[in-house]
Design an enzyme around this catalytic site. Structure first.
Site, PDB file in Angstrom:
ATOM      1  N   ARG A 135     -16.170 -14.658 -17.636  1.00 30.18           N
ATOM      2  CA  ARG A 135     -16.421 -13.285 -18.108  1.00 30.18           C
ATOM      3  C   ARG A 135     -17.489 -13.266 -19.190  1.00 30.18           C
ATOM      4  O   ARG A 135     -18.404 -12.443 -19.162  1.00 30.18           O
ATOM      5  CB  ARG A 135     -15.130 -12.656 -18.623  1.00 30.18           C
ATOM      6  N   PHE A 189     -13.383  -8.175 -13.616  1.00 29.00           N
ATOM      7  CA  PHE A 189     -12.588  -9.160 -14.350  1.00 29.00           C
ATOM      8  C   PHE A 189     -11.170  -8.687 -14.615  1.00 29.00           C
ATOM      9  O   PHE A 189     -10.262  -9.504 -14.736  1.00 29.00           O
ATOM     10  CB  PHE A 189     -13.301  -9.575 -15.642  1.00 29.00           C
ATOM     11  N   GLU A 190     -10.959  -7.391 -14.723  1.00 29.49           N
ATOM     12  CA  GLU A 190      -9.615  -6.889 -15.014  1.00 29.49           C
ATOM     13  C   GLU A 190      -8.745  -6.807 -13.763  1.00 29.49           C
ATOM     14  O   GLU A 190      -7.569  -7.107 -13.812  1.00 29.49           O
ATOM     15  CB  GLU A 190      -9.688  -5.524 -15.698  1.00 29.49           C
ATOM     16  N   GLN A 191      -9.307  -6.385 -12.652  1.00 32.06           N
ATOM     17  CA  GLN A 191      -8.567  -6.214 -11.404  1.00 32.06           C
ATOM     18  C   GLN A 191      -7.311  -5.366 -11.617  1.00 32.06           C
ATOM     19  O   GLN A 191      -6.431  -5.734 -12.386  1.00 32.06           O
ATOM     20  CB  GLN A 191      -8.205  -7.552 -10.780  1.00 32.06           C
TER      21      GLN A 191
END
Length: 149
Positions: free
Chosen positions: A137, A13-15
Site C-alpha cells: 500500500r 487495499f481496503e476491500q
C-alpha cells in the site's frame, strides 16, 4: 475530494467486507471499506453486519470528512491531485492525526516532494512487524504521489 484514482486506490487495499472482522490478530474490528466506527461514531463489534449501501454511505461520509482534514493539514502548500489522493489514502489507513504529526507531511509542506515520497515506506509496520500488505500500500501511495509533476 480525492479523485476516482485516489478512491480506487483506497478501495483496492481496503476491500469491502460486510461482516466485521479483525484484519490482523492485534487489530481492531473492521467492517465495510475499512471502517472501525459506524456513522454514529460507535466502535465496530465482531458479529456486526452491514449492507453494501450502508458500507458505501459510511465510506463516502468518512472520506469527505478525511479529505477536509487532509486539506487543512497541507495548510495551503502546493498540492497536486495525485499528491492529495496519496495523502488521503495514507490518512484513511492510519488516521489524520498520524499524517498531521508525520515527517511526510512536514516535508510535503516544505516543498520537498522527493523526501516526502520516500517517507511513505517508513509506515509499513504494525508494532515492530513489517506487514507485506502495508508495504504494498505504501509503495502504491508513493508511486501515486510521485506522479505529480
Amino acid at each position: 475530494m480525492p479523485s476516482t484514482t485516489g478512491i480506487a486506490l483506497i478501495k483496492a487495499f481496503e476491500q469491502c467486507r460486510l461482516q466485521a472482522y479483525l484484519p490482523t490478530p492485534d487489530d481492531v474490528p473492521t467492517i465495510g471499506w475499512g471502517s472501525t466506527r459506524d456513522s454514529d461514531g460507535t466502535r465496530i463489534r465482531i458479529g456486526q453486519v452491514w449492507t453494501q449501501a450502508h458500507a458505501d454511505a459510511v465510506f463516502n461520509d468518512q472520506l469527505l470528512a478525511l479529505a477536509r482534514e487532509v486539506g487543512r493539514a497541507v495548510a495551503g502548500a502546493p498540492t497536486s491531485q495525485p499528491q492529495f489522493d496519496a495523502l488521503v489514502s495514507f490518512a484513511y489507513n492510519l488516521g489524520a492525526t498520524a499524517l498531521a504529526r508525520s515527517t511526510l507531511l512536514a516535508l510535503h509542506r516544505a516543498g520537498d516532494f522527493t523526501g516526502a515520497a520516500a517517507q511513505f515506506a517508513r509506515w509499513n509496520r504494525q508494532g515492530k512487524v513489517v506487514l507485506a500488505g502495508l508495504s504494498r500500500r505504501r509503495a502504491a501511495e508513493a508511486a501515486l504521489y510521485r506522479t505529480a509533476a
